[in-house]
Design an enzyme around this catalytic site. Structure first.
Site, short mmCIF file in Angstrom:
data_model
loop_
_atom_site.label_atom_id
_atom_site.label_comp_id
_atom_site.label_asym_id
_atom_site.label_seq_id
_atom_site.Cartn_x
_atom_site.Cartn_y
_atom_site.Cartn_z
N GLY A 107 6.40 51.45 26.61
CA GLY A 107 5.55 50.40 27.18
C GLY A 107 4.93 50.82 28.49
CG ASP A 108 5.26 48.98 31.23
OD1 ASP A 108 4.74 47.86 31.13
OD2 ASP A 108 6.49 49.15 31.20
CD GLU A 109 3.20 53.04 26.32
OE1 GLU A 109 2.73 51.89 26.41
OE2 GLU A 109 4.20 53.29 25.63
CE LYS A 139 -9.02 53.51 32.59
NZ LYS A 139 -8.96 54.42 33.71
CB ALA A 147 3.26 42.34 26.12
CG HIS A 205 -1.53 44.53 27.82
ND1 HIS A 205 -2.06 44.29 26.58
CD2 HIS A 205 -0.37 45.17 27.61
CE1 HIS A 205 -1.25 44.76 25.66
NE2 HIS A 205 -0.21 45.30 26.25
CB THR A 233 6.39 41.09 32.33
OG1 THR A 233 5.30 41.49 31.51
CG2 THR A 233 6.95 39.78 31.85
N PRO A 286 11.43 47.65 39.24
CG PRO A 286 12.88 48.54 40.83
CD PRO A 286 12.58 47.29 40.07
NE ARG A 287 6.29 49.34 34.51
CZ ARG A 287 4.99 49.21 34.75
NH1 ARG A 287 4.28 50.23 35.16
NH2 ARG A 287 4.40 48.05 34.57
CG ASP A 323 -3.99 59.25 38.54
OD1 ASP A 323 -3.88 58.99 37.33
OD2 ASP A 323 -3.74 58.43 39.44
P1 IMP Z 1 12.57 41.70 25.45
O1 IMP Z 1 11.33 42.13 24.76
O2 IMP Z 1 12.31 40.77 26.60
O3 IMP Z 1 13.61 41.17 24.50
O4 IMP Z 1 13.24 43.00 26.10
C1 IMP Z 1 13.77 44.05 25.30
C2 IMP Z 1 13.50 45.40 25.94
O5 IMP Z 1 12.12 45.69 25.86
C3 IMP Z 1 13.84 45.47 27.43
O6 IMP Z 1 14.30 46.78 27.71
C4 IMP Z 1 12.50 45.23 28.11
O7 IMP Z 1 12.46 45.78 29.41
C5 IMP Z 1 11.59 45.96 27.16
N1 IMP Z 1 10.21 45.48 27.16
C6 IMP Z 1 9.73 44.41 26.51
N2 IMP Z 1 8.42 44.33 26.68
C7 IMP Z 1 8.03 45.37 27.44
C8 IMP Z 1 6.76 45.85 27.92
O8 IMP Z 1 5.70 45.30 27.66
N3 IMP Z 1 6.81 46.96 28.70
C9 IMP Z 1 7.95 47.62 28.96
N4 IMP Z 1 9.15 47.23 28.50
C10 IMP Z 1 9.19 46.11 27.75
#
Ligand code: IMP
Length: 442
Positions: free
Chosen positions: A15-17, A21, A42, A44, A318, A322-323, A351
């Site tokens: 996620g978060d790729e 954009k 999610a 975006h 969301t 911190p990632r 970048d």
């Molecule tokens: P849930 O979707 O809230 O049940 O979370 C399950 C897992 O998916 C967790 O590790 C979240 O951090 C991850 N997750 C859910 N949606 C996203 C997203 O859009 N980006 C990154 N991680 C996500």
């Protein structure tokens, strides 16, 4: 058989790729942008002329007048969150008249969020050393976004007490479902939550009916709508929420979300068959990040990881968390390219890597002297493998001003070419900054 003219944009990592954009860039060449999975978990981010929009449920195509923004049946919709998001967009002058919502999509209820938090708490506190002593491996918490996603999809599978968007316009059906749902949830909350106030079916039903009225004009049979559009030769863009390694079937289970995030989810999540999809753009960062718990072989809990986090502003859209950060994992990426049928990749955040003397990339995994380039099918299993790195030369110059491949320093261009060779598909787009203009087209 119909040949695909539609496009899918999917995340290839955790996620978060930067899918938002990409969807925003591609939307003008399409007539509709469709979300097919996930919910308000999610996030975006789209930056338009320096203005940042954070979208959670509304498809990114909303920022383009004349493009339909479709929330497909595979999405789980929190009506309150959706209405808030629409209000926020309208307050900033965005025309939201193109937003439509599948009557088949499921509703995230307030009790789903409570249940999500309760389950996480139970998983967290259930870690005991006695279990470890018995050789029992506890899963631990998933690290969910606590947006009620898992419980909403679980209720969808349970059927009878699950609420669909169409039910918001059917007071008789809705009241019956909410009543039975409250029986189940109150029993669960009594067992796990103890002191939580019970769910009240009357106030819940009243709130949902009111939300239904506000959404009425947007609620449609989106499957029929999409097929009508396709029959007229219109082009549709499918926007994946979350990402492949979080896919409930094909991700790092059980450390995943609860929906089919890969391109494989488009069929069930929209009613549009796979043969309608002509190209699949897989979006991946030039490195990896992950939010929440779960295996992450190339994670860097060190100076390099901190540098990536700060340069890449790697904090959740969301939740603000911190990632976790790490090097590019080509084993996982090759797997994701295969699962999605990716026809081209978009390599984002290139970048961020400027300034490293060398850039390690993971080319295989190793365990007890055994080496593999196959991605393990189980999250627990994945934890036991360690990455084998190849070190590519870094590039010192900032590249946020690059607009074509020839603007890139040789080592940055070679990094892109290396990734292309490793995954076997071309990089069609490169991203060197959040703005629409900071894009390299092949
Ligand atoms: P849930 O979707 O809230 O049940 O979370 C399950 C897992 O998916 C967790 O590790 C979240 O951090 C991850 N997750 C859910 N949606 C996203 C997203 O859009 N980006 C990154 N991680 C996500």
């Amino acid at each position: 058989m119909a040949q695909g003219t539609s496009t899918a944009v999917v995340g290839l990592q955790w996620g978060d790729e930067g899918k938002g954009k990409l969807v925003d860039l591609l939307a003008p060449a399409h007539h509709a942008v469709v979300r097919y999975n996930g919910g308000a978990n999610a996030g975006h981010s789209v930056v338009v002329r320096g203005e940042r929009f954070s979208l959670h449920l509304v498809p990114s195509g909303i920022l383009h007048p004349g493009v339909l923004a479709v929330v497909g049946n595979g999405v789980v919709v929190d009506p309150e969150k959706l209405l808030d998001e629409v209000r926020g967009l309208e307050a900033r002058g965005v025309d939201t008249s193109g937003l439509v919502l599948s009557s088949r999509a499921h509703v995230v209820m307030p009790y789903h969020k409570t249940e999500d938090a309760l389950r996480e708490e139970e998983l967290r506190t259930a870690q005991d050393s006695a279990a470890a002593g018995r050789g029992v491996l506890r899963v631990g918490e998933i690290g969910t976004t606590k947006r009620g996603i898992g419980p909403a999809y679980a209720d969808k599978a349970y059927r009878a007490s699950a609420i669909r968007v169409g039910d918001l316009l059917r007071p008789d059906v809705l009241a019956g479902k909410v009543e039975i749902a409250c029986v189940f949830k109150n029993a669960l909350f009594k067992g796990l939550g103890g002191s939580l106030p019970p769910c009240d079916p009357h106030s819940l039903t009243a709130a949902l009916l009111e939300q239904g009225e506000r959404l009425r004009a947007r609620i449609r049979d989106t499957t029929a709508l999409l097929h009508d559009m396709l029959a007229q030769g219109k082009r549709v863009l499918f926007e994946g929420g979350n990402a492949t390694l979080l896919d409930v079937d094909h991700g790092t289970y059980p450390f995943v979300t609860s929906s089919s995030c890969s391109a494989l989810g488009i069929g069930p999540g929209t009613g549009v068959p796979m043969n309608r999809i002509g190209s699949v753009l897989g979006v991946c960062k030039a490195y990896c990040t992950r939010v929440g718990a779960g295996p992450f072989p190339t994670e860097q809990i060190n100076e390099a990881g901190n540098r990536i986090r700060e340069r890449g502003r790697e904090y959740g859209t969301t939740t603000g968390r911190p990632r976790r950060t790490g090097w590019l994992d080509l084993v996982a990426l090759r797997y994701a390219v295969m699962i999605n049928g990716v026809t081209g990749i978009a390599l984002t955040m290139l970048d961020v890597l400027a300034g490293f003397d060398e850039i390690p990339v993971c080319v295989a995994y190793e365990r007890n002297g055994e080496r593999t380039d196959r991605f393990p099918p189980d999250g627990h299993d994945l934890r036991e493998w360690t990455p084998v790195y190849e070190r590519l030369p870094g590039f010192g110059q900032e590249i946020t001003g690059a607009r074509s491949r020839k603007d890139l320093p040789a080592n940055a261009a070679e990094y892109v070419a290396y990734v292309e060779r490793a995954v076997g598909v071309p990089a069609q787009i490169g991203s060197v900054g959040p703005d629409r203009e900071q894009t390299i087209h092949a």
